[in-house]
Design a protein around this motif. Structure first.
Motif, PDB file in Angstrom:
ATOM      1  N   LYS A 173       0.852   3.913  -2.979  1.00  0.00           N
ATOM      2  CA  LYS A 173       0.167   5.275  -2.430  1.00  0.00           C
ATOM      3  C   LYS A 173       1.218   6.314  -3.059  1.00  0.00           C
ATOM      4  CE  LYS A 173      -2.623   7.951  -0.351  1.00  0.00           C
ATOM      5  NZ  LYS A 173      -4.145   8.445  -0.905  1.00  0.00           N
ATOM      6  N   LEU A 196      -9.268   0.263   0.907  1.00  0.00           N
ATOM      7  CA  LEU A 196      -8.031   0.754   1.153  1.00  0.00           C
ATOM      8  C   LEU A 196      -7.559   0.938  -0.337  1.00  0.00           C
ATOM      9  CD1 LEU A 196      -5.813  -0.447   4.210  1.00  0.00           C
ATOM     10  CD2 LEU A 196      -6.735   1.805   3.674  1.00  0.00           C
ATOM     11  N   MET A 197      -7.676  -0.279  -1.144  1.00  0.00           N
ATOM     12  CA  MET A 197      -7.430  -0.112  -2.504  1.00  0.00           C
ATOM     13  C   MET A 197      -8.119   0.771  -3.522  1.00  0.00           C
ATOM     14  SD  MET A 197      -4.987  -2.168  -3.141  1.00  0.00           S
ATOM     15  CE  MET A 197      -5.100  -2.302  -4.974  1.00  0.00           C
ATOM     16  N   TYR A 214       0.782  -1.234   0.069  1.00  0.00           N
ATOM     17  CA  TYR A 214       0.099  -0.055   0.197  1.00  0.00           C
ATOM     18  C   TYR A 214       1.021   1.231  -0.082  1.00  0.00           C
ATOM     19  CZ  TYR A 214      -3.832  -3.361   1.389  1.00  0.00           C
ATOM     20  OH  TYR A 214      -4.655  -4.392   1.366  1.00  0.00           O
ATOM     21  N   LEU A 228      -6.816   4.214  -2.884  1.00  0.00           N
ATOM     22  CA  LEU A 228      -5.741   4.274  -3.779  1.00  0.00           C
ATOM     23  C   LEU A 228      -5.663   4.561  -5.278  1.00  0.00           C
ATOM     24  CD1 LEU A 228      -3.062   1.467  -2.260  1.00  0.00           C
ATOM     25  CD2 LEU A 228      -3.452   3.812  -1.517  1.00  0.00           C
ATOM     26  N   LEU A 273      -4.753   4.050   7.085  1.00  0.00           N
ATOM     27  CA  LEU A 273      -3.368   3.512   6.504  1.00  0.00           C
ATOM     28  C   LEU A 273      -2.562   4.417   7.252  1.00  0.00           C
ATOM     29  CD1 LEU A 273      -2.010   1.834   4.386  1.00  0.00           C
ATOM     30  CD2 LEU A 273      -1.936   3.957   2.799  1.00  0.00           C
TER      31      LEU A 273
END
Length: 287
Positions: free
Chosen positions: A38, A156-157, A34, A160, A180
């Motif tokens: 990111k 979370l994906m 991540y 991003l 995150l």
């Protein structure tokens, strides 16, 4: 010769060090995916340094180091977010100012209140001297991070790659950013005792960067990064027994070596593959 290679497995402190290094390496490697996607490599560096004043204040207050370090990391993350949203400064500038400021504050507090906290231990870690209570804290942090990623990984994906889609289905990109940051701070706390404030950034970036070169699918990338983190953690702790050197240094140096190999030999994104593709394209164009 073979008996000598098995000697580290005869000592409890080495078994503990190898287990801890594998655990922290796997979790940091998973989270590094991540961080890489990111573009938050500097953020991981900032949080790993920002926990230092929290460690000192925790010692002064007689509370567990992990509590102070985690609070300090969250405060630094909140400060960076506030400055980024309320000033015209670029994010990299904000990160640089905050993490150096927090790290400098930690060094200042250490100079004012001499303690049994060795600066070298904070900066470079000491996985061979981790107490049972610290092992429990690190295990709890690792399990919590994995559970959160399992539950919130999809959101979370989306944060991003498609924050608009996340907002459209009722999610909050800002909340995912904060989540995150929280996971990064928690992992930095776990890695602090294993490899130290300086080297934990390597564990939070290099496995993900290596895996990124080897695959275009996130699931495989996460598995590769976690595997690289765990394997280098085990190897680093094991090899440091024979090398009589820094365990964290061996771990991060091993990860850097694997990155260089992937950079050169990756089947699609490696330097050799890229040059080969360029030559083939030129040959086709000439034909």
């Amino acid at each position: 010769m073979s008996e000598e290679l098995l000697v580290p497995f005869l000592y409890d402190y080495m078994l503990r060090a190898m287990g801890i290094s594998m655990l922290v390496g796997a979790v940091a490697g998973l989270l590094s995916c991540y961080v890489v996607l990111k573009g938050w490599s500097l953020m991981g560096d900032a949080l790993s340094h920002a926990v230092v004043p929290g460690v000192v204040l925790a010692w002064l207050g007689g509370i567990p180091f992990a509590v102070g370090a985690f609070a300090s990391g969250l405060l630094a993350a909140g400060t960076m977010a506030a400055l980024r949203d309320r000033t015209p400064l670029r994010e990299d500038t904000v990160i640089g100012v905050v993490f150096t400021g927090f790290f400098g504050l930690g060094l200042f507090l250490l100079s004012l209140f001499p303690s049994n906290i060795r600066l070298q231990t904070i900066v470079f870690g000491n996985v061979l001297g981790v107490a049972d209570a610290d092992i429990l804290q690190m295990a709890i942090i690792a399990v919590a991070v994995v559970i959160v990623l399992a539950v919130k990984g999809r959101d979370l994906m989306l944060s991003l790659f498609d924050p608009v889609q996340l907002a459209a289905i009722g999610g909050s990109p800002a909340a995912m950013r904060l989540l995150l940051l929280t996971l990064l701070a928690a992992t930095a706390v776990a890695g602090l005792q294993a490899v130290g404030a300086v080297l934990v950034i390597g564990m939070l970036v290099t496995p993900g960067a290596t895996a990124y070169l080897l695959t275009d699918r996130f699931g495989r990338m996460a598995a590769l990064a976690a595997g690289i983190g765990a394997a280098t953690g085990l190897f680093g702790a094991y090899a440091s027994y024979f090398l009589d050197g820094s365990t964290g240094g061996v771990i991060v140096a091993s990860q850097a070596l694997l990155f260089l190999l992937a950079l050169a030999l990756a089947p699609r994104h490696g330097v050799l593959a890229t040059r080969r593709a360029a030559r083939d394209a030129m040959a086709e164009g000439g034909a």
